[in-house]
Design an enzyme around this catalytic site. Structure first.
Site, PDB file in Angstrom:
ATOM      1  N   SER A  66      -5.412 -59.800  -2.479  1.00  0.00           N
ATOM      2  CA  SER A  66      -4.351 -59.613  -3.479  1.00  0.00           C
ATOM      3  C   SER A  66      -3.829 -60.889  -4.103  1.00  0.00           C
ATOM      4  CB  SER A  66      -3.185 -58.836  -2.865  1.00  0.00           C
ATOM      5  OG  SER A  66      -3.539 -57.481  -2.676  1.00  0.00           O
ATOM      6  N   GLU A 167      -9.689 -54.058  -7.202  1.00  0.00           N
ATOM      7  CA  GLU A 167      -9.346 -53.597  -5.857  1.00  0.00           C
ATOM      8  C   GLU A 167     -10.158 -52.359  -5.483  1.00  0.00           C
ATOM      9  OE1 GLU A 167      -7.564 -54.688  -3.480  1.00  0.00           O
ATOM     10  OE2 GLU A 167      -6.042 -56.056  -4.264  1.00  0.00           O
TER      11      GLU A 167
END
Length: 299
Positions: A66, A167
């Site tokens: 992230s 992601e």
């Protein structure tokens, strides 16, 4: 008088040598933490408004996870500065397009419904709360894809970074998270760009700093062992655990405010270590405490 002059001329050189030795000792203490932790660990340290810093294990490409939501915000806010977007713009996200099995505070806040979310809120969810749905929507629907963000960063001078997958794509294939990598020098460069306001307007840069303020307790890593008053802007990243019990990544990069008011960038990437993630928290906290203690006592 001549002998006194010689001694006075020698003292600054002696003090410089002592300070250099102290930084070397700091690096040795960090290396000891790394050696006793296991896995691959890279560290970058750089004064933002003073000249001091170093990199340990800087040649390896560390999976970001992230952390890559921070440079995504740079690319989006650049479009705001160019007049292509506004933070008040609203985007429609049908509930069928939202992944309910991924990390998504946004979906938990607004369950089982279509969403109409402003760009400002999408960026806040993506950076401040590390929301994967917000992140992938921004990458695919707003930024032009990971490749476009990667090209933007390289053009801005951030060379030690690679962004290839979203992601959602990384969640489907464990190996892909290693393709989204950053070296400590790349992380330091990103932090310098936001600190020095080199890429964005003041309004956009201030907004980016705002959404990088210290995260909730679940996001504390660099500051775990630091004084409660320590100020930090940062972005974290973490992978899942594979069937062998290995975490691919556990990271934190940010800018800390020292007791004398100066600012220091710290980037710690912890890769391929034995779970649980508390080990990652402990090593980032321990390394950051060593760095804090040195710079707090050597203003």
């Amino acid at each position: 008088m001549k002998y006194i002059l010689v001694v006075l001329l020698f003292i600054p050189q002696l003090m410089l040598g002592q300070q250099k030795k102290s930084i070397q000792q700091l690096q040795e203490r960090i290396k000891h933490i790394i050696d006793t932790t296991g896995g691959n660990i890279g560290v970058g340290v750089q004064g933002m408004d003073f000249k001091s810093g170093f990199i340990i294990n800087g040649n390896q490409e560390y999976p970001m996870m992230s952390v890559f939501k921070f440079p995504l915000a740079f690319a989006i806010l650049d479009k705001v500065d160019k007049g292509e977007l506004k933070l008040s713009d609203k985007f429609h996200m049908p509930k069928a397009s939202l992944d309910t099995n991924t990390w998504s505070p946004m979906v938990k806040d607004f369950p089982n419904q279509d969403l109409d979310v402003t760009l400002a809120d999408l960026l806040t969810y993506a950076v401040s709360k590390s929301d994967n749905n917000a992140c992938d929507f921004l990458y695919t629907k707003v930024a032009g894809g990971p490749v476009a963000v990667n090209q933007y960063l390289h053009h801005a001078g951030v060379k030690d970074i690679s962004i290839v997958y979203t992601e959602g794509e990384m969640e489907k294939d464990w190996a892909l998270q290693y393709k989204n990598w950053c070296k400590p020098a790349g992380a330091i460069k990103l932090l310098q760009l936001v600190y020095n306001q080199q890429l964005l307007s003041k309004t956009s840069n201030d907004f980016l700093i705002q959404i990088m303020r210290e995260l909730p307790d679940w996001g504390k890593r660099i500051t775990v062992l630091l004084p409660p008053t320590a100020e930090l802007i940062h972005k974290t990243g973490a992978s899942g655990v594979n069937k062998e019990g290995i975490m691919a990544a556990f990271n934190d990069i940010g800018i800390i405010t020292l007791p004398n008011g100066q600012h220091l960038a710290i980037a710690v990437f912890v890769s391929d270590f034995k779970a649980p993630q508390q080990r990652g928290i402990n090593v980032i906290a321990a390394i950051s405490k060593e760095i804090w203690d040195y710079y707090a006592s050597n203003p």
